[in-house]
Design a protein around this motif. Structure first.
Motif, short mmCIF file in Angstrom:
data_model
loop_
_atom_site.label_atom_id
_atom_site.label_comp_id
_atom_site.label_asym_id
_atom_site.label_seq_id
_atom_site.Cartn_x
_atom_site.Cartn_y
_atom_site.Cartn_z
N LEU A 30 0.62 -1.52 0.53
CA LEU A 30 0.18 0.22 0.41
C LEU A 30 1.59 1.33 0.25
CD1 LEU A 30 -3.34 -0.32 2.07
CD2 LEU A 30 -3.08 -1.17 0.20
N LEU A 33 2.55 2.71 -3.11
CA LEU A 33 0.66 3.09 -3.92
C LEU A 33 1.16 4.31 -3.75
CD1 LEU A 33 -1.21 -0.05 -4.17
CD2 LEU A 33 0.36 0.73 -5.91
N PHE A 41 -2.84 8.13 0.27
CA PHE A 41 -3.16 7.41 -0.02
C PHE A 41 -3.48 6.36 0.88
CE2 PHE A 41 -4.93 3.64 -2.98
CZ PHE A 41 -4.55 2.10 -2.34
N VAL A 45 -6.72 4.64 2.59
CA VAL A 45 -7.99 3.07 2.58
C VAL A 45 -8.19 2.57 3.77
CG1 VAL A 45 -6.47 0.10 2.09
CG2 VAL A 45 -6.40 2.76 0.81
N LEU A 48 -11.09 4.04 5.40
CA LEU A 48 -11.94 2.98 5.45
C LEU A 48 -12.24 1.72 5.71
CD1 LEU A 48 -12.00 3.06 0.69
CD2 LEU A 48 -13.79 3.84 2.44
N PHE A 49 -10.87 1.44 5.65
CA PHE A 49 -10.82 -0.47 6.39
C PHE A 49 -11.75 0.10 8.41
CE2 PHE A 49 -9.70 -3.99 8.34
CZ PHE A 49 -8.94 -3.89 9.71
N ASP A 52 -15.07 1.07 7.41
CA ASP A 52 -16.13 -0.58 7.69
C ASP A 52 -16.05 -2.17 8.33
OD1 ASP A 52 -15.34 -3.33 5.01
OD2 ASP A 52 -17.43 -1.86 4.91
N GLN A 80 -15.40 -11.13 5.29
CA GLN A 80 -15.21 -9.84 5.47
C GLN A 80 -14.28 -9.77 5.60
OE1 GLN A 80 -19.03 -7.41 4.70
NE2 GLN A 80 -18.66 -6.50 3.55
N SER A 84 -10.72 -7.39 4.23
CA SER A 84 -10.46 -6.55 4.38
C SER A 84 -9.17 -6.04 5.30
CB SER A 84 -10.75 -5.27 4.63
OG SER A 84 -11.85 -5.83 6.04
N SER A 87 -6.42 -7.00 3.31
CA SER A 87 -5.92 -5.98 1.69
C SER A 87 -4.89 -5.36 2.91
CB SER A 87 -6.61 -5.89 1.82
OG SER A 87 -7.47 -7.13 0.38
N SER B 22 -16.56 -5.02 -1.85
CA SER B 22 -15.40 -4.69 -0.10
C SER B 22 -15.11 -3.23 -1.08
CB SER B 22 -14.36 -5.25 -0.21
OG SER B 22 -13.43 -4.54 0.13
N VAL B 24 -12.48 -1.22 0.87
CA VAL B 24 -11.70 -1.37 0.88
C VAL B 24 -10.97 -2.00 -0.53
CG1 VAL B 24 -9.47 -2.32 2.19
CG2 VAL B 24 -11.66 -1.60 3.45
N ASP B 25 -11.35 -2.87 -0.77
CA ASP B 25 -10.43 -3.54 -2.11
C ASP B 25 -11.06 -3.02 -3.07
OD1 ASP B 25 -10.80 -7.32 -1.05
OD2 ASP B 25 -9.61 -5.97 -0.16
N LYS B 27 -11.10 0.09 -3.35
CA LYS B 27 -10.23 1.79 -3.35
C LYS B 27 -9.26 1.07 -3.80
CE LYS B 27 -8.58 5.57 -1.11
NZ LYS B 27 -9.33 6.59 -2.21
N VAL B 28 -8.25 -0.41 -2.91
CA VAL B 28 -7.01 -0.74 -3.42
C VAL B 28 -7.37 -1.16 -4.87
CG1 VAL B 28 -4.93 -2.59 -2.93
CG2 VAL B 28 -6.54 -1.15 -1.62
#
Lengths: 154, 184
Positions: A30, A33, A41, A45, A48-49, A52, A80, A84, A87, B22, B24-25, B27-28
């Motif tokens: 990550l 990126l 970024f 992310v 969001l995690f 969520d 789910q 996440s 990820s 998802s 999160v996914d 976005k990635v």
């Protein structure tokens, strides 16, 4: 605190998260990126995690508190969260979800309650650590410095 | 044909439709694809993906997309339509079956992988998806597009006979000519 000191603190702090297994290499992915065109970024992310996961953990608590637990509802939520957390590199949360899923499969309500507590514990831990990490980054940026790139050789 | 259109776009940018429930996914994967110089549209479900493509039977929605889709990347486990079911629907459609579809999954289940590849998936990526996966995928798709363009140009330049063969009347003429030569 001097800029160089802050940068060193950040590096050491990040390193410790990897050594403790709180984060894994996906977090480094990550960071790769993130660049000048997308300087926030990683924090985007991760935010969001957090949002969520809060929702999922709430749903899980509700589902497990039912008189008759519907595992068909519980398992997808854990799946789910496993996805996440994987990820973003939140390794311990992911691993706790893997254990959780195996007890869902066995339809073991008591074990699932314990698993939920474990997942929550790991989640609050990584949340706390990452919030600290982002604060350190913000301090560096506010002092006019650059976030040091994470060295992989540790 | 979707891949053949790469030659007509001013840049060789792929337009990728990414499907994942998802947030999160999404976005990635969006960032992974953008950083790999792709245009990206993300949707949260197989149903939305079909709507976007105009495959859901609702004629009104076919005007939604303004860019041709060159690649579809979809999660396997989604509520409602799974990635596999989405793959099937795309391969069943005459308009979209040529678009490569890649499945992503966090679970390394061999029968699942085989099932998807048999149904025509281009590739199967294990989550969490990495930059190297996307780079490799892009090269694969772009090479496939170049190969298609090469085939087409070879057809026009060096094999006029193949064009003739596609024409029914020329086929008959060809056969008769052969027979005449054979009898003579």
């Amino acid at each position: 605190m001097e800029l160089a000191q802050m940068q060193k603190s950040l590096q050491d702090y990040t390193k410790s998260l990897f050594l403790e297994g709180v984060l894994d290499s996906q977090f480094l992915q990550l960071q790769q990126l993130q660049d000048e065109s997308n300087p926030d970024f990683v924090s985007q992310v991760v935010t969001l995690f957090f949002q969520d996961s809060d929702r999922i953990l709430n749903d899980l608590s509700l589902s497990l508190d039912q008189q008759v637990v519907d595992f068909k509802k519980v398992d997808p939520h854990v799946h789910q969260l496993k996805g996440s957390s994987s990820s973003i590199g939140a390794q311990r949360v992911k691993n706790a979800c893997v254990v959780f899923r195996s007890f869902c499969e066995q339809q073991n309500v008591e074990a699932c309650h314990r698993c939920l507590q474990q997942v929550k514990q790991e989640y609050y831990l990584v949340k706390n650590r990452l919030e600290t990490l982002f604060k350190l980054e913000q301090q560096i940026v506010a002092s006019g410095g650059m976030i040091p790139a994470m060295e992989l050789g540790f | 044909m979707a891949l053949g259109d790469l030659s007509s776009s001013s840049t060789s940018e792929l337009h990728v439709l990414a499907v994942d429930d998802s947030i999160v996914d999404r976005k990635v994967i969006e960032r992974l694809l953008r950083i790999s110089a792709c245009k990206v549209t993300t949707v949260e479900s197989g149903t939305r993906a079909l709507q976007y493509l105009g495959l859901d039977g609702d004629k009104g929605s076919s005007g939604l997309k303004d860019l041709k889709v060159n690649l579809i990347v979809t999660d396997y486990s989604m509520p409602g339509l799974t990635g596999y079911e989405l793959l099937k629907k795309i391969k069943e459609s005459s308009a979209f079956r040529e678009i490569p579809v890649v499945i992503m999954s966090s679970e390394n289940i061999q029968p699942r992988i085989e099932q998807c590849m048999t149904e025509g998936a281009e590739d199967f990526l294990l989550k969490p998806v990495k930059l190297a996966d996307v780079k490799r995928l892009k090269e694969l798709i772009m090479r496939g597009g170049e190969a298609e363009q090469e085939k087409t140009s070879n057809l026009i330049i060096s094999s006029p006979k193949r064009i003739l063969q596609n024409n029914f009347f020329f086929n008959i003429f060809f056969i008769i000519t052969i027979i005449v030569i054979f009898i003579a």
